[in-house]
Design a protein around this motif. Structure first.
Motif, PDB file in Angstrom:
ATOM      1  N   ALA A   1      42.382  47.399  40.951  1.00  0.00           N
ATOM      2  CA  ALA A   1      42.997  46.209  41.540  1.00  0.00           C
ATOM      3  C   ALA A   1      44.144  45.699  40.673  1.00  0.00           C
ATOM      4  CB  ALA A   1      41.955  45.110  41.722  1.00  0.00           C
ATOM      5  N   PHE A   2      44.093  45.979  39.367  1.00  0.00           N
ATOM      6  CA  PHE A   2      45.113  45.490  38.442  1.00  0.00           C
ATOM      7  C   PHE A   2      46.355  46.378  38.376  1.00  0.00           C
ATOM      8  CE2 PHE A   2      41.216  43.572  36.878  1.00  0.00           C
ATOM      9  CZ  PHE A   2      41.604  42.318  36.451  1.00  0.00           C
ATOM     10  N   ALA A   3      46.301  47.559  38.955  1.00  0.00           N
ATOM     11  CA  ALA A   3      47.373  48.543  38.774  1.00  0.00           C
ATOM     12  C   ALA A   3      48.727  47.998  39.219  1.00  0.00           C
ATOM     13  CB  ALA A   3      47.047  49.828  39.546  1.00  0.00           C
ATOM     14  N   GLY A   4      49.636  47.840  38.249  1.00  0.00           N
ATOM     15  CA  GLY A   4      50.990  47.397  38.558  1.00  0.00           C
ATOM     16  C   GLY A   4      51.158  45.923  38.824  1.00  0.00           C
ATOM     17  N   VAL A   5      50.076  45.146  38.762  1.00  0.00           N
ATOM     18  CA  VAL A   5      50.187  43.717  39.062  1.00  0.00           C
ATOM     19  C   VAL A   5      50.825  42.977  37.888  1.00  0.00           C
ATOM     20  CG1 VAL A   5      47.966  42.873  38.160  1.00  0.00           C
ATOM     21  CG2 VAL A   5      48.938  41.863  40.225  1.00  0.00           C
TER      22      VAL A   5
ATOM     23  N   LEU B   1      38.936  41.773  32.721  1.00  0.00           N
ATOM     24  CA  LEU B   1      40.233  41.162  32.477  1.00  0.00           C
ATOM     25  C   LEU B   1      40.766  41.520  31.090  1.00  0.00           C
ATOM     26  CD1 LEU B   1      42.482  39.325  33.497  1.00  0.00           C
ATOM     27  CD2 LEU B   1      41.160  37.353  32.688  1.00  0.00           C
ATOM     28  N   ALA B   2      39.889  41.540  30.107  1.00  0.00           N
ATOM     29  CA  ALA B   2      40.311  41.903  28.756  1.00  0.00           C
ATOM     30  C   ALA B   2      40.845  43.333  28.719  1.00  0.00           C
ATOM     31  CB  ALA B   2      39.144  41.753  27.783  1.00  0.00           C
ATOM     32  N   ALA B   3      40.202  44.230  29.439  1.00  0.00           N
ATOM     33  CA  ALA B   3      40.652  45.619  29.493  1.00  0.00           C
ATOM     34  C   ALA B   3      42.013  45.723  30.168  1.00  0.00           C
ATOM     35  CB  ALA B   3      39.631  46.475  30.232  1.00  0.00           C
TER      36      ALA B   3
ATOM     37  N   PRO C   1      49.939  44.528  27.995  1.00  0.00           N
ATOM     38  CA  PRO C   1      50.121  43.293  27.226  1.00  0.00           C
ATOM     39  C   PRO C   1      51.050  42.286  27.897  1.00  0.00           C
ATOM     40  CG  PRO C   1      50.277  45.210  25.798  1.00  0.00           C
ATOM     41  CD  PRO C   1      50.280  45.731  27.206  1.00  0.00           C
ATOM     42  N   ALA C   2      51.874  42.734  28.861  1.00  0.00           N
ATOM     43  CA  ALA C   2      52.783  41.818  29.552  1.00  0.00           C
ATOM     44  C   ALA C   2      52.111  41.089  30.712  1.00  0.00           C
ATOM     45  CB  ALA C   2      53.998  42.590  30.067  1.00  0.00           C
ATOM     46  N   LEU C   3      50.870  41.416  31.013  1.00  0.00           N
ATOM     47  CA  LEU C   3      50.170  40.791  32.127  1.00  0.00           C
ATOM     48  C   LEU C   3      49.989  39.297  31.881  1.00  0.00           C
ATOM     49  CD1 LEU C   3      48.611  41.323  34.824  1.00  0.00           C
ATOM     50  CD2 LEU C   3      46.545  41.557  33.415  1.00  0.00           C
ATOM     51  N   GLU C   4      50.466  38.479  32.801  1.00  0.00           N
ATOM     52  CA  GLU C   4      50.309  37.023  32.711  1.00  0.00           C
ATOM     53  C   GLU C   4      48.962  36.614  33.294  1.00  0.00           C
ATOM     54  OE1 GLU C   4      54.581  35.072  33.448  1.00  0.00           O
ATOM     55  OE2 GLU C   4      53.840  36.206  35.167  1.00  0.00           O
ATOM     56  N   VAL C   5      48.302  35.637  32.652  1.00  0.00           N
ATOM     57  CA  VAL C   5      47.026  35.132  33.155  1.00  0.00           C
ATOM     58  C   VAL C   5      47.079  33.606  33.172  1.00  0.00           C
ATOM     59  CG1 VAL C   5      44.523  35.082  32.872  1.00  0.00           C
ATOM     60  CG2 VAL C   5      45.812  37.133  32.214  1.00  0.00           C
TER      61      VAL C   5
END
Length: 206
Positions: free
Chosen positions: A32-36, A54-56, A62-66
């Motif tokens: 589900a996270f691929a490319g988001v 989420l940690a994984a 590392p650029a993933l915003e949360v």
């Protein structure tokens, strides 16, 4: 705008280069996270945020915003943006507004925890809440099951929000018969285009 349904309350919204994933909980698959580009968390319950998953995802990108309510952001640690009710911000390229504030209660003021709904350019994910926002909603992602929810409450929320389209979510607790019963009621009472999609499937919004 493309909406993809993942497990339970987890959905992905995409529009060109814009992308957000909302509420990747304990039944969400890693793909589900691929490319988001960004993740939005409505509240801290396990079916809406899986800390290890989420940690994984953050380690892999590392650029993933949360973004999350303040209590959840504190639990998730550095790099997570804490939000308050009414904040307007950009996530994954989308203009987003945080609304609501509290989890819907089951009984005796429980649970009493923060819950932020998110308006993503006209698409509304309320988390575990029946909050009606004070702005136009084009597509409502409607919770369908939960100890805090009744059929009447779901129908009344749709009538109050008055969206053009309704997509049911938060449905892991439904049996096949329960889904059919819920869909029958909502399709007749919602006065909106009602679209159920299976896990892994997508629908165009608008």
């Amino acid at each position: 705008m493309l909406l993809t349904k993942y497990a339970h309350a987890c959905v992905r919204i995409e529009d060109g280069e814009k992308s957000v994933l909302i509420d990747p909980g304990c039944w969400t698959a890693p793909e589900a996270f691929a490319g988001v580009r960004a993740v939005l968390i409505t509240h801290g319950h396990r079916d809406h945020v899986d800390h290890e998953l989420l940690a994984a995802a953050r380690k892999a990108d590392p650029a993933l915003e949360v973004f999350a309510p303040e209590d959840v952001a504190a639990e998730l640690g550095d790099g997570v943006r804490a939000l308050a009710v009414g904040e307007r911000f950009e996530a994954g390229g989308f203009a987003v507004r945080a609304v609501g504030g509290r989890h819907a209660q089951v009984i005796d003021n429980y649970p009493d925890c923060p819950n932020l709904g998110y308006l993503v350019e006209g698409v509304y994910h309320p988390g575990d809440s029946l909050h009606v926002p004070d702005q136009e909603v084009h597509a409502l992602l409607l919770p369908t099951t939960g100890p805090w929810l009744t059929m009447r409450g779901a129908i009344e929320m749709v009538r109050a929000v008055r969206p053009g389209q309704v997509v049911p979510i938060h449905d892991a607790y439904h049996s096949e018969a329960g889904r059919e019963n819920f869909d029958g009621w909502l399709d007749g009472e919602a006065d909106a285009r009602y679209t159920r999609i299976a896990v892994g499937e997508s629908v165009r919004l608008g």
